[in-house]
Structure formats: C-alpha cells, structure tokens
Scaffold this active site. Sequence first.
Site, PDB file in Angstrom:
ATOM      1  N   ASP A 113       1.003  -1.234   0.073  1.00  0.00           N
ATOM      2  CA  ASP A 113      -0.103  -0.026   0.097  1.00  0.00           C
ATOM      3  C   ASP A 113       0.868   1.329  -0.001  1.00  0.00           C
ATOM      4  O   ASP A 113       1.723   1.440   0.762  1.00  0.00           O
ATOM      5  CB  ASP A 113      -0.917  -0.087   1.205  1.00  0.00           C
ATOM      6  CG  ASP A 113      -2.268   0.995   1.122  1.00  0.00           C
ATOM      7  OD1 ASP A 113      -1.962   1.985   0.438  1.00  0.00           O
ATOM      8  OD2 ASP A 113      -3.174   0.532   1.531  1.00  0.00           O
ATOM      9  N   HIS A 115      -0.207   4.412  -0.056  1.00  0.00           N
ATOM     10  CA  HIS A 115      -1.234   5.819   0.321  1.00  0.00           C
ATOM     11  C   HIS A 115      -0.435   6.268   1.568  1.00  0.00           C
ATOM     12  O   HIS A 115      -0.352   5.426   2.532  1.00  0.00           O
ATOM     13  CB  HIS A 115      -2.435   5.602   0.529  1.00  0.00           C
ATOM     14  CG  HIS A 115      -3.163   4.964  -0.748  1.00  0.00           C
ATOM     15  ND1 HIS A 115      -3.350   3.647  -1.230  1.00  0.00           N
ATOM     16  CD2 HIS A 115      -3.834   5.741  -1.706  1.00  0.00           C
ATOM     17  CE1 HIS A 115      -3.872   3.817  -2.382  1.00  0.00           C
ATOM     18  NE2 HIS A 115      -4.335   4.865  -2.649  1.00  0.00           N
ATOM     19  N   SER A 166      -4.512  -4.889   0.770  1.00  0.00           N
ATOM     20  CA  SER A 166      -3.450  -4.695   1.797  1.00  0.00           C
ATOM     21  C   SER A 166      -3.796  -4.882   3.096  1.00  0.00           C
ATOM     22  O   SER A 166      -2.631  -5.492   4.217  1.00  0.00           O
ATOM     23  CB  SER A 166      -2.802  -3.593   1.795  1.00  0.00           C
ATOM     24  OG  SER A 166      -3.714  -2.254   2.090  1.00  0.00           O
TER      25      SER A 166
END
Length: 222
Positions: A113, A115, A166
């Site tokens: 992930d 982000h 994730s």
Amino acid sequence: MSDLLEKLAYSIERGKEQLDSNYPPDLRGEPGAFELCRQALEDGIAPDVILKNALTIGMRNIGDKFGQGKAFIPELLMSAKAMNAAMKHLKPYFEAGDVSHKGTLVLGTVAGDLHDIGKNIVRMVLEGDGWKVIDLGVDVTADKFLAAIEENGKCIVAMSALLTTSMANMQKTLKAVRANHNTTPVYIGGAPVTAEFADKIHADGYFPDPYKFAKHLSMNLS
C-alpha cells in the site's frame, strides 16, 4: 489561557499555517501557527504550556468538529499542517529534554500500500499532541516494523491501510509483532478498516480518525 495561546489554538483549529498562507481566506494577512508559536516562546511561555494549552486544544477542537460532521478531511489536513508548523519551534525543546514525550509511536502504511495522506495526518496530530513518532513511510513490511520496535524499545505500533487488498498484510504484520513483542500495543486504521476487522485480527484498537486515537492514547497509555 493568554490571548496569544488562544490565537495559536485557533490558528491550528482553522488550519492557518503561517503569515503568507492563503488558507483560510478570512485569515489572510494574519500570523499563523508558525509565527504565533515563535512569539509565545519569545514571550517566555514554557514549551510544555504551549503544547498543552494551545496545540492540544486546537487539535481537540478540530477533532470535535470532525466527529460532529462539521469538518472534513481537507480541514483535518490543514489543521495538521498548522500543528506541524508550530512544532518546528517546539521540537528542539523535546530533543533537549526540556519537554518530555508522552511516549513513542511507530507508524507506517503496510506492505502493498503506497497511500500516505491518512498516515501523515496521524503523524502530525500525534506529534502535536506530544508523542515521538517514528514514521516508517509506506509499503512497510513486517520485518521493518519489527526492526523499529527493537530499535525503539517500549513503543506503540500504528498501521494504516487504504486498500482492501493490503489489509491481509496488516494481519500478517500484527501476527509477527505478537510473536516477537507480545506486550506491544498495535492499533490499526484506514478507510476500509473497521472495528470488526480489528477484533477479528486481535488488534488493540481501531479509530476512524487521528483525533480520537490521540485522545485514547493520552488517556490510556501516556
């Protein structure tokens, strides 16, 4: 609380970072958190008083608004940036030992992930609340979390995930932490994460926003 600290708390609540910041529009041309925190120190106000009576209050106010649906993610991000601006003046006092941290938080977005917006808000909010935050970044493997725990000793772990794919790595990392550092508290968060999922993987808690997380930590673990 002095007028200066009230102004500093308000600048953080409104997300006014510094003098030349255009946001929020109604505060253009006025000093922001950066200048007000510097002025408070120059006026002889103790760093821990500034932290407790301005930064934490501003954070709590915007958090309450968020919980009531009166503020949204963009406002949270701007408030976090304002806190970060003020913390630039306070960090040297933490490093010198003049102000003690509430504790250490190891933070990261799990493997798979990339982000980081939510994670970054958590970091800035917790730093503004007096925690030492070890930000491991994004795509963080279980081994990296374990290494950070071993390096920092007694700490708290916070994991973020913004992808449902994730979340499996969130569970994998938590199992690794439990196997190696069973007494280390582990908290999770992120858009697809729920309290039910936290219970399922036996995390110590889930919080939908960083302000409730900060409040919980201050009340229970600092």
